[in-house]
Design a protein around this motif. Structure first.
Motif, PDB file in Angstrom:
ATOM      1  N   LEU A  45      68.687  53.815   3.677  1.00 52.29           N
ATOM      2  CA  LEU A  45      69.099  52.676   4.485  1.00 52.29           C
ATOM      3  C   LEU A  45      67.909  51.713   4.424  1.00 52.29           C
ATOM      4  CD1 LEU A  45      70.821  52.745   7.899  1.00 52.29           C
ATOM      5  CD2 LEU A  45      68.871  51.260   7.537  1.00 52.29           C
ATOM      6  N   LEU A  46      68.110  50.539   3.836  1.00 55.48           N
ATOM      7  CA  LEU A  46      67.044  49.547   3.708  1.00 55.48           C
ATOM      8  C   LEU A  46      67.181  48.546   4.849  1.00 55.48           C
ATOM      9  CD1 LEU A  46      67.208  48.905  -0.140  1.00 55.48           C
ATOM     10  CD2 LEU A  46      65.865  50.602   1.104  1.00 55.48           C
ATOM     11  N   LEU A  47      66.139  48.400   5.632  1.00 52.11           N
ATOM     12  CA  LEU A  47      66.141  47.547   6.815  1.00 52.11           C
ATOM     13  C   LEU A  47      65.157  46.408   6.611  1.00 52.11           C
ATOM     14  CD1 LEU A  47      66.953  47.125   9.840  1.00 52.11           C
ATOM     15  CD2 LEU A  47      65.050  48.625  10.418  1.00 52.11           C
ATOM     16  N   GLN A  48      65.600  45.193   6.961  1.00 53.98           N
ATOM     17  CA  GLN A  48      64.731  44.016   6.883  1.00 53.98           C
ATOM     18  C   GLN A  48      64.839  43.265   8.206  1.00 53.98           C
ATOM     19  OE1 GLN A  48      65.114  41.408   3.405  1.00 53.98           O
ATOM     20  NE2 GLN A  48      65.155  39.685   4.799  1.00 53.98           N
ATOM     21  N   MET A  49      63.703  42.986   8.838  1.00 54.83           N
ATOM     22  CA  MET A  49      63.681  42.264  10.108  1.00 54.83           C
ATOM     23  C   MET A  49      62.798  41.028   9.977  1.00 54.83           C
ATOM     24  SD  MET A  49      63.269  45.387  12.832  1.00 54.83           S
ATOM     25  CE  MET A  49      61.900  46.155  11.958  1.00 54.83           C
ATOM     26  N   GLU A  50      63.333  39.886  10.376  1.00 54.71           N
ATOM     27  CA  GLU A  50      62.557  38.652  10.381  1.00 54.71           C
ATOM     28  C   GLU A  50      61.982  38.471  11.780  1.00 54.71           C
ATOM     29  OE1 GLU A  50      63.127  33.919   9.439  1.00 54.71           O
ATOM     30  OE2 GLU A  50      64.568  35.353   8.627  1.00 54.71           O
ATOM     31  N   GLN A  72      62.326  51.578   4.660  1.00 52.78           N
ATOM     32  CA  GLN A  72      63.235  52.359   3.809  1.00 52.78           C
ATOM     33  C   GLN A  72      63.437  53.695   4.511  1.00 52.78           C
ATOM     34  OE1 GLN A  72      62.593  52.353  -0.480  1.00 52.78           O
ATOM     35  NE2 GLN A  72      62.728  54.566  -0.452  1.00 52.78           N
ATOM     36  N   ILE A  73      64.638  53.897   5.071  1.00 53.85           N
ATOM     37  CA  ILE A  73      64.919  55.066   5.897  1.00 53.85           C
ATOM     38  C   ILE A  73      65.769  56.053   5.112  1.00 53.85           C
ATOM     39  CG2 ILE A  73      65.949  55.843   8.066  1.00 53.85           C
ATOM     40  CD1 ILE A  73      65.551  52.812   8.967  1.00 53.85           C
ATOM     41  N   ASN A  74      65.286  57.265   4.949  1.00 54.34           N
ATOM     42  CA  ASN A  74      66.071  58.308   4.276  1.00 54.34           C
ATOM     43  C   ASN A  74      67.204  58.740   5.179  1.00 54.34           C
ATOM     44  OD1 ASN A  74      64.167  58.220   2.237  1.00 54.34           O
ATOM     45  ND2 ASN A  74      63.110  60.048   2.912  1.00 54.34           N
ATOM     46  N   HIS A  75      68.368  59.038   4.576  1.00 54.32           N
ATOM     47  CA  HIS A  75      69.455  59.598   5.366  1.00 54.32           C
ATOM     48  C   HIS A  75      70.293  60.505   4.477  1.00 54.32           C
ATOM     49  CE1 HIS A  75      72.972  57.287   3.907  1.00 54.32           C
ATOM     50  NE2 HIS A  75      72.065  56.378   3.618  1.00 54.32           N
ATOM     51  N   ARG A  76      71.035  61.391   5.132  1.00 57.94           N
ATOM     52  CA  ARG A  76      71.899  62.325   4.410  1.00 57.94           C
ATOM     53  C   ARG A  76      73.067  62.690   5.315  1.00 57.94           C
ATOM     54  NH1 ARG A  76      68.028  65.221   6.883  1.00 57.94           N
ATOM     55  NH2 ARG A  76      68.586  67.239   7.753  1.00 57.94           N
ATOM     56  N   ARG A  77      74.059  63.329   4.742  1.00 50.79           N
ATOM     57  CA  ARG A  77      75.203  63.810   5.523  1.00 50.79           C
ATOM     58  C   ARG A  77      75.115  65.316   5.643  1.00 50.79           C
ATOM     59  NH1 ARG A  77      79.801  60.275   6.129  1.00 50.79           N
ATOM     60  NH2 ARG A  77      79.306  58.318   5.117  1.00 50.79           N
ATOM     61  N   GLU A  78      75.405  65.793   6.840  1.00 55.70           N
ATOM     62  CA  GLU A  78      75.408  67.229   7.104  1.00 55.70           C
ATOM     63  C   GLU A  78      76.592  67.539   8.008  1.00 55.70           C
ATOM     64  OE1 GLU A  78      72.040  69.448   9.019  1.00 55.70           O
ATOM     65  OE2 GLU A  78      71.031  68.830   7.167  1.00 55.70           O
ATOM     66  N   ASN A  79      77.506  68.332   7.513  1.00 55.67           N
ATOM     67  CA  ASN A  79      78.703  68.703   8.292  1.00 55.67           C
ATOM     68  C   ASN A  79      79.441  67.474   8.814  1.00 55.67           C
ATOM     69  OD1 ASN A  79      78.095  71.465   7.917  1.00 55.67           O
ATOM     70  ND2 ASN A  79      76.722  71.398   9.686  1.00 55.67           N
ATOM     71  N   GLY A  80      79.551  66.431   7.972  1.00 55.31           N
ATOM     72  CA  GLY A  80      80.279  65.226   8.351  1.00 55.31           C
ATOM     73  C   GLY A  80      79.505  64.253   9.220  1.00 55.31           C
ATOM     74  N   GLU A  81      78.261  64.567   9.566  1.00 55.59           N
ATOM     75  CA  GLU A  81      77.454  63.678  10.393  1.00 55.59           C
ATOM     76  C   GLU A  81      76.317  63.088   9.573  1.00 55.59           C
ATOM     77  OE1 GLU A  81      76.343  64.649  14.230  1.00 55.59           O
ATOM     78  OE2 GLU A  81      78.245  65.576  14.748  1.00 55.59           O
ATOM     79  N   VAL A  82      75.924  61.866   9.915  1.00 59.09           N
ATOM     80  CA  VAL A  82      74.815  61.206   9.234  1.00 59.09           C
ATOM     81  C   VAL A  82      73.518  61.569   9.945  1.00 59.09           C
ATOM     82  CG1 VAL A  82      73.785  58.994   8.619  1.00 59.09           C
ATOM     83  CG2 VAL A  82      76.259  59.301   8.466  1.00 59.09           C
ATOM     84  N   ILE A  83      72.551  62.050   9.178  1.00 56.97           N
ATOM     85  CA  ILE A  83      71.236  62.419   9.704  1.00 56.97           C
ATOM     86  C   ILE A  83      70.214  61.409   9.161  1.00 56.97           C
ATOM     87  CG2 ILE A  83      69.500  64.229   9.892  1.00 56.97           C
ATOM     88  CD1 ILE A  83      72.251  65.053  11.008  1.00 56.97           C
ATOM     89  N   LEU A  84      69.562  60.671  10.069  1.00 53.22           N
ATOM     90  CA  LEU A  84      68.535  59.705   9.678  1.00 53.22           C
ATOM     91  C   LEU A  84      67.164  60.330   9.839  1.00 53.22           C
ATOM     92  CD1 LEU A  84      69.775  56.475  11.478  1.00 53.22           C
ATOM     93  CD2 LEU A  84      69.946  56.997   9.059  1.00 53.22           C
TER      94      LEU A  84
END
Length: 126
Positions: A45-50, A72-84
């Motif tokens: 997940l790429l985040l940009q804040m002004e 740059q935030i890593n994320h994955r899916r586990e058992n149908g849920e998003v883990i950040l």
């Protein structure tokens, strides 16, 4: 004794955006083909804040000019849920203009990502 004054450590986010993406630094092994078979599994997940101008304390009325923060935030899916990933680096992009030829007639801007802090994510429990 003298009391120390503490500057307020807040800033105003003028705008922000995020996108799901492949590794922006390693695009040669593209994941887009997986979208033909099932939901693409973009690992970032790429985040940009002004950030708005930040006034500094004191009578001089000094300030920090507006700038952009990147994460740059890593994320994955586990058992149908998003883990950040709960912690990631906050970075700015530092620009350096370098000569592109030995005569100095042409220049190119090179950007370097510089860590300036940490972004900590906490889930909101309902």
């Amino acid at each position: 004794g003298e009391e120390d004054t503490v500057a307020q450590e807040q800033f105003t986010v003028k705008s922000a955006r995020w996108i799901l993406s492949e590794d922006p630094n390693e695009r040669k092994d593209s994941l887009w083909i997986w979208g033909l078979f099932k939901e693409p599994l973009y690992p970032f997940l790429l985040l940009q804040m002004e950030i708005d101008e930040i006034a500094l304390p004191g009578e001089e009325k000094d300030s920090i000019m507006p700038f952009k923060l990147f994460a740059q935030i890593n994320h994955r899916r586990e058992n149908g849920e998003v883990i950040l990933s709960p912690n990631t680096d906050l970075k700015i992009k530092k620009k350096e203009t370098v000569k592109a030829d030995p005569f100095g007639a042409a220049t190119v801007d090179v950007f370097e990502e510089v860590p300036v802090g940490k972004l900590q994510l906490q889930p909101i429990v309902k």
